[in-house]
Design a protein around this motif. Structure first.
Motif, PDB file in Angstrom:
ATOM      1  N   ASP A 746       0.814  -1.217   0.000  1.00  0.00           N
ATOM      2  CA  ASP A 746       0.000   0.000   0.000  1.00  0.00           C
ATOM      3  C   ASP A 746       0.839   1.255   0.000  1.00  0.00           C
ATOM      4  O   ASP A 746       0.354   2.329   0.360  1.00  0.00           O
ATOM      5  CB  ASP A 746      -0.931   0.007   1.216  1.00  0.00           C
ATOM      6  N   ILE A 747       2.094   1.185  -0.366  1.00  0.00           N
ATOM      7  CA  ILE A 747       2.960   2.357  -0.375  1.00  0.00           C
ATOM      8  C   ILE A 747       3.082   2.868  -1.790  1.00  0.00           C
ATOM      9  O   ILE A 747       3.356   2.118  -2.722  1.00  0.00           O
ATOM     10  CB  ILE A 747       4.346   1.999   0.183  1.00  0.00           C
ATOM     11  N   ASP A 748       2.889   4.197  -1.991  1.00  0.00           N
ATOM     12  CA  ASP A 748       3.015   4.842  -3.284  1.00  0.00           C
ATOM     13  C   ASP A 748       4.294   5.668  -3.271  1.00  0.00           C
ATOM     14  O   ASP A 748       4.469   6.533  -2.410  1.00  0.00           O
ATOM     15  CB  ASP A 748       1.806   5.751  -3.549  1.00  0.00           C
ATOM     16  N   TYR A 749       5.224   5.314  -4.219  1.00  0.00           N
ATOM     17  CA  TYR A 749       6.516   5.972  -4.255  1.00  0.00           C
ATOM     18  C   TYR A 749       6.564   7.124  -5.247  1.00  0.00           C
ATOM     19  O   TYR A 749       7.634   7.590  -5.617  1.00  0.00           O
ATOM     20  CB  TYR A 749       7.618   4.964  -4.609  1.00  0.00           C
ATOM     21  N   ASP A 750       5.411   7.649  -5.693  1.00  0.00           N
ATOM     22  CA  ASP A 750       5.416   8.772  -6.641  1.00  0.00           C
ATOM     23  C   ASP A 750       5.942  10.045  -6.000  1.00  0.00           C
ATOM     24  O   ASP A 750       6.372  10.977  -6.692  1.00  0.00           O
ATOM     25  CB  ASP A 750       4.001   9.029  -7.184  1.00  0.00           C
ATOM     26  N   PHE A 751       5.934  10.085  -4.630  1.00  0.00           N
ATOM     27  CA  PHE A 751       6.427  11.300  -3.983  1.00  0.00           C
ATOM     28  C   PHE A 751       7.920  11.485  -4.199  1.00  0.00           C
ATOM     29  O   PHE A 751       8.461  12.542  -3.982  1.00  0.00           O
ATOM     30  CB  PHE A 751       6.134  11.261  -2.474  1.00  0.00           C
ATOM     31  N   LEU A 752       8.599  10.443  -4.677  1.00  0.00           N
ATOM     32  CA  LEU A 752      10.023  10.578  -4.929  1.00  0.00           C
ATOM     33  C   LEU A 752      10.302  11.544  -6.063  1.00  0.00           C
ATOM     34  O   LEU A 752      11.401  12.118  -6.141  1.00  0.00           O
ATOM     35  CB  LEU A 752      10.640   9.202  -5.233  1.00  0.00           C
ATOM     36  N   TYR A 766      10.617   2.810  -8.761  1.00  0.00           N
ATOM     37  CA  TYR A 766       9.413   2.480  -8.007  1.00  0.00           C
ATOM     38  C   TYR A 766       8.167   3.199  -8.523  1.00  0.00           C
ATOM     39  O   TYR A 766       7.100   3.061  -7.948  1.00  0.00           O
ATOM     40  CB  TYR A 766       9.620   2.845  -6.528  1.00  0.00           C
ATOM     41  N   GLY A 767       8.281   4.025  -9.572  1.00  0.00           N
ATOM     42  CA  GLY A 767       7.094   4.721 -10.108  1.00  0.00           C
ATOM     43  C   GLY A 767       6.224   3.799 -10.938  1.00  0.00           C
ATOM     44  O   GLY A 767       6.601   2.693 -11.291  1.00  0.00           O
ATOM     45  N   SER A 768       5.022   4.253 -11.294  1.00  0.00           N
ATOM     46  CA  SER A 768       4.053   3.443 -12.060  1.00  0.00           C
ATOM     47  C   SER A 768       4.092   3.880 -13.501  1.00  0.00           C
ATOM     48  O   SER A 768       3.496   4.879 -13.892  1.00  0.00           O
ATOM     49  CB  SER A 768       2.658   3.602 -11.476  1.00  0.00           C
TER      50      SER A 768
END
Length: 776
Positions: A746-752, A766-768
Motif C-alpha cells: 500500500d505504499i506509493d513511491y510517486d512522492f520521490l 518504483y514509479g508506475s
C-alpha cells in the motif's frame, strides 16, 4: 756354676757387713769419748734373689739388721711392693718374697727399712732404703720383631750382595754371658741366600735370574746360647729380584704384511710391528732400523714408548702408479742392554715387512705450484694472462675442469675458464690492489658427465705492475701562517707531496708556483720537499687576510704528471718577537663525497616517486566516484547496469548513491501514498506442496523474499544481488525484490519525483509506468 756365683756373692756380703760393723763400733767409741753419745747404724746382708725359683713360697731374700739393742725394737718395710710381694719378720728382720719373680718384668725392687719401738711406734733409727735385685736365668726365647720380612736384590747380582736384615730380641739379661746372645741360621732357601750373626741376609749365587724366578721365600731361625741347643724362633723372609735390562727384544712374527691406500697422509700410520721383551717395561727401549731395502727415504719406524711397538709411517706421498708394493727387512734392538749379564743366543731380531699400496681415486695434480702472473695496470689490451694445468694421476686419465673458489680481494677481477685459462674481464688498477689472489680448484669429469667430489687446489697470484697514472698531491700540513710584517726570505712552511704510484729510489717531485704574481716564493730543497718563503714582505691585512697560493707538483714518471694544489696561508698579527697574537679563524671546508651525493639523489628520487604514486591513486579514486555519480537516467540503462553489476553486495556504493535517510523519513512522517500498480510483473509461485527437492533451502528463500517485499529500507542493489534471476528451469524462478512491486503493498513511491534529481532514479524504479516493459 750359678750356685757358685751366688755363694761367692753371699761371702762378699758377709765380709762387707763385718767391716761396716767394725767401722760403726769405732765411730761409736770415738763419739762416746768426745760427745758422750752412741751412734747407731743399719746392718744387713746384700739382697739378691733368682727369678722363677721353683721351690715352695715364700722364698728368703735376705735380712735387715740394726745396731740398736732394744728388746722392744720392731722391723718394718715400706714401699710399693712392701707387705705384698715382700714381707719382713718383725723381730729378726728376715725379708721373704711371697711371689715368684720375673726379671724380664722387673729387674729390681726398691724398699725402705724402718726400726721402731713397738710400744710407742717411735723410730729408733732413721729410715734406710735398700734394693732387691733379681738374678736372671736363661728362660726366654729370641723373638723376631716381625713375622715376615721383605727384601729385594737386583737379578744377576754377585755373590755376597746384601739383600735385607732381620732382627730378633732376647728378653734375658744381656750382662749374663749367653743369656741374650742371638744367632741366626737360614733353614729354608740356604742354597740361594745366607745370613750372618748380625741378621744381614746376602746372596750365595750369581745366577739369580728374575725371568726364571722373580721371588724367593726363605725361613730364618734365631736362637741364643751359642754352641748349645737352646730355644729358638723363626721368621719368613720374602725376597724379590728386581729387573735389570739384560734381554733383547724379539719379533713376535718373522714377517708382517700391511695394506695401505696410496692417499695416506705423510706421517700417517701404515701399521705396527710387535716385539716381545721379557724385561720390565722401564727396561724396554726398543729401536727399529732398516736392514735391507732401499726405502729408508720413504718410510720410518718409530717405537711407541708405552707399548714398545714399532709404528711404520710414510715420509713422503705414496703413488700406486709408480710403486705398488714395498718390501724390506727391519731389525729390533735395545742399545741399553747391560752386556755383562746378557745371555748367549744372539742379539739380533730381524723380520720382513711387506707394504701393499692400494689404488684410490686421487684428485687431479697440478703441474706447477704456485702460479704467478704479472700484468700492467690499466692495460685494455691484455685479456689472457696464461693458464693453469692439472692431470689425472690415475690410470683412467679423466679430463679436468677448473673452477674459481676464492678471490682476494673479493670481486670479479680475475676469471678462470673451464679449461684453466686465466682471464681479465677488465683492466686492473694497482692503486686499488697491487696483487690479486685466487684459488683454482681442479675436478675430474666422470664418465657420466658429473664432476668428481674430489678436487685439488692451486693458488694463482697476479702481480700488477705500476703505470704512472696518478699525479702527485700536496700533503697538507698544519695551517700555514705568516706575520703581516714578515721580512723577505722568511720561511713560512715546508711542503711535501705524495704519489699513489710507485716511487723509484731516484724519483723526485718538482714544485713550482702557478703564478709569480704573489708575495710568496718557492725554494726547492731537492729532497722531495720545498720551502714557501716571503717574497717582498709587509702583508696588508686590510686588503687580504687569507692568501690562496696555487702550487704545481709534478713527478718524473713516464709520462710526467702534475697537479695544481692550493695552499691557504693566513696573515696574522704578531708581536715584536714574531709570535702570532691574532689570526682569523678560517672557515672550515665541508666536502661531500660522490658516494654520499649519489645516496642523497637516490633518496630524493624515491620520495618523489612515492608522492607521485599517492597523487595518482587519489586522482583515480575521485574519477571513479565521478563516474558513479554520472549513471544514465533512463530505465533501460539502469536495468543494464543492475544486470551487469556482478558482485554479491553493493557495499559502500549503495549508501553513497542514495540517501536512505530520506526514505526512512517518509515512514516516520506518516506519509502513506496511494497504491499504484507495480510496473514489474508478479511472479506466481508454483502450486503444490513443493516437498521434493526443496526442503529447508526453499523455506529460507521464502523468508528472505518476504523480508525484501515488506522492508522499505532495503535497496534495490542489495535485493537484486542476493535474489538474482535463477533461470527458466528453476521452480523458484526469480526472487528479486524488483519484481515485487505488483504485490499488495500500500505504499506509493510517486512522492520521490518531488524530492529532486538525486531521487529521480528511485522514482523511476518504483514509479508506475505501465507502458514500459523492462527487459533483463
Amino acid at each position: 756354676m750359678n750356685h757358685l756365683i751366688l755363694l761367692f756373692s753371699l761371702i762378699l756380703a758377709i765380709a762387707f757387713a763385718d767391716k761396716e760393723s767394725q767401722k760403726t763400733n769405732q765411730n761409736f767409741s770415738s763419739n762416746n769419748a768426745s760427745h758422750k753419745r752412741l751412734k747407731r747404724d743399719w746392718i744387713w746382708n746384700q739382697m739378691h734373689i733368682k727369678e722363677e725359683i721353683d721351690t715352695p713360697l715364700p722364698h728368703h731374700v735376705g735380712k735387715i739388721t740394726s745396731s740398736v739393742r732394744n728388746n722392744n725394737a720392731k722391723y718394718i718395710i715400706e714401699g710399693e711392693y712392701a707387705n705384698t710381694i715382700f714381707k719382713v719378720e718383725e723381730t729378726s728382720g728376715d725379708v721373704y718374697a711371697f711371689e715368684r719373680l720375673d726379671r724380664e718384668k722387673k729387674a729390681e725392687y726398691e724398699l725402705t727399712a724402718l726400726i721402731i719401738d713397738r710400744r710407742n711406734n717411735q723410730s729408733l733409727e732413721p729410715p734406710s732404703k735398700f734394693i732387691i735385685k733379681v738374678y736372671d736365668i736363661n728362660d726366654n726365647v729370641p723373638v723376631f720383631e716381625q713375622k715376615v720380612f721383605n727384601g729385594s736384590v737386583p737379578e744377576m747380582s754377585p755373590v755376597g750382595t746384601s739383600v735385607t736384615k732381620v732382627t730378633a730380641f732376647d728378653a734375658d739379661d744381656p750382662t749374663v754371658t749367653g743369656h741374650a746372645t742371638v744367632t741366626y741360621q737360614v733353614i729354608k732357601g740356604d742354597e740361594y741366600f745366607t745370613v750372618d750373626d748380625s741378621g744381614v741376609i746376602s746372596t750365595t749365587r750369581a745366577d739369580l735370574d728374575r725371568e726364571n724366578q722373580s721371588t724367593y721365600e726363605i725361613i730364618v731361625k734365631a736362637k741364643d746360647a751359642p754352641g748349645s741347643s737352646g730355644d729358638s724362633s723363626t721368621a719368613t723372609v720374602i725376597i724379590t729380584l728386581t729387573d735389570i735390562n739384560d734381554n733383547f727384544p724379539v719379533f713376535k712374527h718373522p714377517s708382517f704384511h700391511f695394506k695401505v691406500p696410496e692417499n695416506i697422509s705423510v706421517g700417517g700410520e701404515v701399521g705396527r710391528v710387535k716385539v716381545e721383551d721379557i724385561d720390565e717395561p722401564q727396561h724396554r727401549n726398543t729401536k727399529y732400523s732398516f736392514v735391507r731395502g732401499d726405502y729408508r727415504d720413504t718410510f720410518e719406524i718409530v717405537a711407541n714408548p708405552f707399548t714398545n711397538e714399532g709404528i711404520i709411517r710414510p715420509k713422503k706421498p705414496l703413488d700406486f702408479e709408480k710403486v705398488a708394493e714395498y718390501r724390506f727387512d727391519i731389525e729390533a734392538t735395545d742399545p741399553t742392554v747391560d752386556l755383562r749379564y746378557f745371555k748367549s743366543g744372539g742379539s739380533r731380531s730381524i723380520s720382513t715387512v711387506t707394504i701393499e699400496v692400494t689404488d684410490v681415486d686421487e684428485p687431479p695434480v697440478f703441474t706447477k705450484l704456485p702460479y704467478e702472473f704479472k700484468v700492467r695496470e690499466n692495460d685494455p689490451e691484455i685479456r689472457t694472462l696464461g693458464s693453469v694445468w692439472a692431470h689425472d694421476p690415475d690410470a683412467a686419465k679423466r679430463k679436468i675442469r677448473f673452477i674459481r673458489r676464492r678471490a682476494s680481494p673479493n670481486g670479479d677481477y680475475i676469471r678462470v675458464s673451464d679449461t684453466g685459462i686465466i682471464q681479465l674481464p677488465k683492466p686492473l688498477d694497482r692503486e686499488f690492489s697491487s696483487s690479486y689472489n685466487i684459488t683454482v680448484a681442479a675436478q675430474e669429469i666422470l664418465e657420466d658427465g658429473r664432476l668428481s667430489d674430489r678436487e685439488s687446489h692451486a693458488q694463482v697470484h697476479v702481480i700488477v705492475t705500476d703505470e704512472n697514472d696518478n699525479a702527485p698531491e700536496l700533503v697538507y700540513p698544519e695551517e700555514p701562517r705568516v706575520c703581516e710584517n714578515a721580512a723577505p726570505g722568511k720561511v713560512i712552511i715546508r711542503i711535501s707531496a705524495t704519489d699513489k704510484d710507485e716511487i723509484s729510489p731516484r724519483g723526485f717531485f718538482k714544485y713550482s708556483l702557478a703564478t709569480e704574481d704573489s708575495n710568496f716564493s718557492l725554494v726547492e730543497n731537492y729532497d722531495n720537499t720545498a720551502n714557501i718563503t716571503v717574497k717582498y714582505g709587509q702583508f696588508n691585512r686590510e686588503l687580504a687576510k687569507i692568501h690562496y697560493l696555487p702550487i704545481i707538483i709534478s713527478d718524473n714518471g713516464d709520462p710526467e704528471l702534475s697537479s695544481t694544489n692550493t695552499l691557504v696561508i693566513s696573515v696574522c698579527k704578531c708581536n715584536e718577537k714574531g709570535n702570532f697574537t691574532f689570526c682569523e679563524e678560517r672557515a672550515k671546508q665541508v666536502g661531500v663525497s660522490i658516494q654520499a651525493l649519489v645516496a642523497i639523489f637516490v633518496c630524493i628520487f624515491t620520495i618523489i616517486v612515492f608522492f607521485a604514486v599517492i597523487a595518482l591513486l587519489i586522482l583515480l579514486r575521485k574519477r571513479h566516484k565521478k563516474d558513479l555519480s554520472g549513471l544514465g537516467r533512463n530505465v533501460a540503462e539502469i536495468h543494464e547496469q543492475l544486470v551487469t553489476y556482478d558482485e554479491e553486495g553493493g557495499g559502500e556504493m549503495d549508501t553513497t548513491s542514495y540517501d536512505v535517510s530520506v526514505l526512512n523519513s517518509v515512514r516516520k512522517n506518516g506519509i502513506k501514498p496511494e497504491a499504484v500498480p507495480s510496473s514489474y510483473a508478479q511472479i506466481q509461485k508454483p502450486p503444490g506442496n513443493m516437498t521434493s527437492g526443496a526442503g529447508e533451502m526453499e523455506m529460507m528463500i521464502e523468508v528472505k523474499k518476504d523480508e525484501a517485499d515488506n522492508d522499505r529500507d532495503l535497496l534495490p542493489y542489495d535485493t537484486l544481488h542476493i535474489y538474482g534471476y535463477e533461470g527458466a528451469e528453476s521452480i523458484a524462478e526469480s526472487l528479486s525484490s524488483l519484481e515485487s512491486g505488483s504485490s499488495d503493498s500500500d505504499i506509493d513511491y510517486d512522492f520521490l519525483n518531488d524530492w529532486g534529481p538525486r531521487f529521480k532514479m528511485l522514482a523511476e524504479l518504483y514509479g508506475s509506468e505501465s507502458n514500459e516493459d523492462f527487459v533483463y
